[in-house]
Write an enzyme that holds these catalytic residues in place. Structure first.
Site, PDB file in Angstrom:
ATOM      1  N   ASP A  83       0.875  -1.300   0.086  1.00 53.70           N
ATOM      2  CA  ASP A  83       0.021  -0.077  -0.063  1.00 53.70           C
ATOM      3  C   ASP A  83       0.850   1.233  -0.070  1.00 53.70           C
ATOM      4  O   ASP A  83       1.783   1.417   0.752  1.00 53.70           O
ATOM      5  CB  ASP A  83      -0.739   0.127   1.269  1.00 53.70           C
ATOM      6  N   ASP A 105       2.448   4.546  -5.655  1.00 56.33           N
ATOM      7  CA  ASP A 105       1.965   5.846  -5.571  1.00 56.33           C
ATOM      8  C   ASP A 105       3.018   7.019  -5.993  1.00 56.33           C
ATOM      9  O   ASP A 105       3.861   7.394  -5.253  1.00 56.33           O
ATOM     10  CB  ASP A 105       1.557   6.367  -3.915  1.00 56.33           C
ATOM     11  N   GLU A 135      -2.397   5.921  -8.149  1.00 56.86           N
ATOM     12  CA  GLU A 135      -3.433   6.877  -7.803  1.00 56.86           C
ATOM     13  C   GLU A 135      -3.358   8.088  -8.669  1.00 56.86           C
ATOM     14  O   GLU A 135      -2.286   8.524  -9.097  1.00 56.86           O
ATOM     15  CB  GLU A 135      -3.199   7.422  -6.381  1.00 56.86           C
ATOM     16  N   GLY A 182      -7.138   8.851   7.446  1.00 59.13           N
ATOM     17  CA  GLY A 182      -7.261   9.133   9.107  1.00 59.13           C
ATOM     18  C   GLY A 182      -8.599   9.699   9.223  1.00 59.13           C
ATOM     19  O   GLY A 182      -9.654   9.525   8.587  1.00 59.13           O
ATOM     20  N   VAL A 232      -9.483   0.489   4.471  1.00 55.67           N
ATOM     21  CA  VAL A 232      -9.677   0.735   5.882  1.00 55.67           C
ATOM     22  C   VAL A 232      -8.350   0.611   6.580  1.00 55.67           C
ATOM     23  O   VAL A 232      -8.020  -0.700   6.985  1.00 55.67           O
ATOM     24  CB  VAL A 232     -10.595   0.025   6.462  1.00 55.67           C
ATOM     25  N   ALA A 233      -8.026   1.435   7.434  1.00 52.32           N
ATOM     26  CA  ALA A 233      -6.990   1.396   8.348  1.00 52.32           C
ATOM     27  C   ALA A 233      -7.201   1.962   9.643  1.00 52.32           C
ATOM     28  O   ALA A 233      -7.392   1.105  10.635  1.00 52.32           O
ATOM     29  CB  ALA A 233      -5.624   2.226   7.854  1.00 52.32           C
TER      30      ALA A 233
HETATM   31  P1  13P Z   1      -7.879   5.357   6.616  1.00 60.86           P
HETATM   32  O1  13P Z   1      -7.088   5.197   7.562  1.00 60.86           O
HETATM   33  O2  13P Z   1      -8.617   6.564   6.421  1.00 60.86           O
HETATM   34  O3  13P Z   1      -8.970   4.192   6.554  1.00 60.86           O
HETATM   35  O4  13P Z   1      -7.224   5.064   5.198  1.00 60.86           O
HETATM   36  C1  13P Z   1      -6.480   3.860   4.718  1.00 60.86           C
HETATM   37  C2  13P Z   1      -6.004   3.759   3.366  1.00 60.86           C
HETATM   38  O5  13P Z   1      -6.579   4.557   2.543  1.00 60.86           O
HETATM   39  C3  13P Z   1      -5.071   2.860   2.960  1.00 60.86           C
HETATM   40  O6  13P Z   1      -4.397   2.914   1.815  1.00 60.86           O
END
Ligand code: 13P
EC number: 4.1.2.40
Length: 285
Positions: A83, A105, A135, A182, A232-233
Site C-alpha cells: 500500500d 503511489d 493513484e 485518517g 480501511v486502516a
Molecule cells: P484510513 O486510515 O482513512 O482508513 O485510510 C486507509 C487507506 O486508504 C490505506 O491506503
C-alpha cells in the site's frame, strides 16, 4: 487449497457483481489473524494491505509466510497488497518475495512522470502475474509516514483518468474524490458526480482510499457508483488500541501478550465484520 492471489479476478468479480472487496491495513500476526478469521467466517474475499513502514516493521518474509498459512487454513481468496509504495525497486523486491498486488503511489509527481513511473511497475508486475493500482489526484491526511497537507490534495480529473489508465496499463485506479487518510475534521464529503464521470470514462476497478470515518451510507453509495476496493486502516487501529488501553487500566499488572492483545483483537473483529457487510463482500468468496 488457496494460494496468495493477485487482485485481478477478485476485483473484476466485484465490479461485475456490484460490491467491493475490503482492503484492511494489517500490522502484525494479531491483526492479520483477525482479518482473515473474520473474512473466512463471513465467506468474504479479502485484501491484506501493508504500508512501507508496516512491511519494514513486520518483515516482508513474515507477512508472506503468515498470509500463506492463512490461505492454506481458510478457503477464501486472500491477496497481500503493498500500500502506498513509492520506490520502484522496493516494489520489485517484494513482488519477487511473493506479493501479488501493489500500489505504486506517484501521485505527488507531474502527470507525465507519474505515468512513466507507474508504467515501469506495471511492466514488471505483470511478468509475475501481480496486479498494480495507482493513484491519480492526491488524497490528504496521514497514513503512517505519508502526510499530505490539505492544500496539496487534488481531485481526480476524469478525462485525465482515461488517458492515465490507457497509458499506464494499470489494473485498478485509486480515485481522489474527497476522502482523506485518517479522521475527518467534520463530515467527510464525497464528490459522487466526479466518481460517476470517472466510472464512465475508465473501465478498470476503482479504489476508495481513506474509507475510515466515512458514513456507511456514503461508502455504500460510492460502491454502487463503481468503487470495487475499499481501504480501511484508522477505523481498525483505534478500537484495537482503545481495548488494549482499557485492559491495562483495569489490569495494571498485566504482562501476558496473549491476554492483553485478546480484547484488542475482539474489538477489531467487530469492525472488520461490519466493514465486510458494508462492502457487500460477504458470501462472495
Ligand atoms: P484510513 O486510515 O482513512 O482508513 O485510510 C486507509 C487507506 O486508504 C490505506 O491506503
Amino acid at each position: 487449497m488457496m494460494k496468495i492471489l493477485s487482485t485481478r479476478e477478485m476485483l473484476k468479480k466485484a465490479q461485475r457483481e456490484g460490491y467491493a472487496v475490503p482492503a484492511f491495513n494489517i500490522h502484525n500476526l494479531e491483526t492479520l489473524e483477525v482479518v482473515v478469521e473474520t473474512a473466512a467466517e463471513l465467506k468474504s474475499p479479502v485484501i491484506l494491505a501493508g504500508t512501507p513502514s508496516t512491511i519494514a516493521y513486520a518483515g516482508g518474509e513474515f507477512i508472506v509466510a503468515m498470509a500463506e498459512a492463512a490461505a492454506e487454513k481458510y478457503n477464501i481468496p486472500i491477496a497481500i497488497h503493498l500500500d502506498h509504495y513509492e520506490v520502484v525497486d522496493e516494489i520489485k523486491h517484494f513482488v519477487d518475495l511473493g506479493f501479488k498486488s501493489t500500489m505504486i503511489d506517484a501521485s505527488h509527481e507531474t502527470f507525465e512522470k507519474n505515468i512513466e513511473i507507474v508504467k515501469e511497475v506495471v511492466e514488471y508486475a505483470h511478468k509475475y502475474d501481480a496486479t498494480v493500482e495507482a493513484e491519480l489526484g492526491r488524497l490528504g491526511g496521514q497514513e503512517d509516514d505519508l502526510i499530505v497537507d490539505e492544500k496539496d490534495t487534488k481531485y481526480t480529473n476524469p478525462k485525465q483518468a482515461k488517458e492515465y489508465v490507457e497509458k499506464t496499463g494499470i489494473d485498478s485506479l485509486a480515485v481522489a474524490i474527497g476522502t482523506a487518510h485518517g479522521l475527518y475534521m467534520g463530515e467527510a464529503k464525497l464528490d459522487l458526480d466526479r466518481l460517476k464521470e470517472i466510472r464512465d470514462m475508465v473501465d478498470v476497478p476503482l479504489v476508495l482510499h481513506g474509507a475510515s470515518d466515512v458514513p456507511d451510507e456514503l461508502v455504500k453509495k460510492a460502491i454502487s457508483l463503481g468503487i470495487c476496493k475499499v481501504n480501511v486502516a484508522t477505523d481498525l487501529k483505534i478500537p484495537f488500541s482503545d481495548a488494549v488501553k482499557k485492559y491495562f487500566t483495569e489490569n495494571p499488572d498485566a504482562n501476558d501478550p496473549r491476554k492483553y492483545m485478546a480484547p484488542g483483537k475482539e474489538a477489531m473483529k467487530k469492525v472488520v465484520a461490519h466493514k465486510i457487510i458494508i462492502c457487500g463482500s460477504n458470501g462472495k468468496a
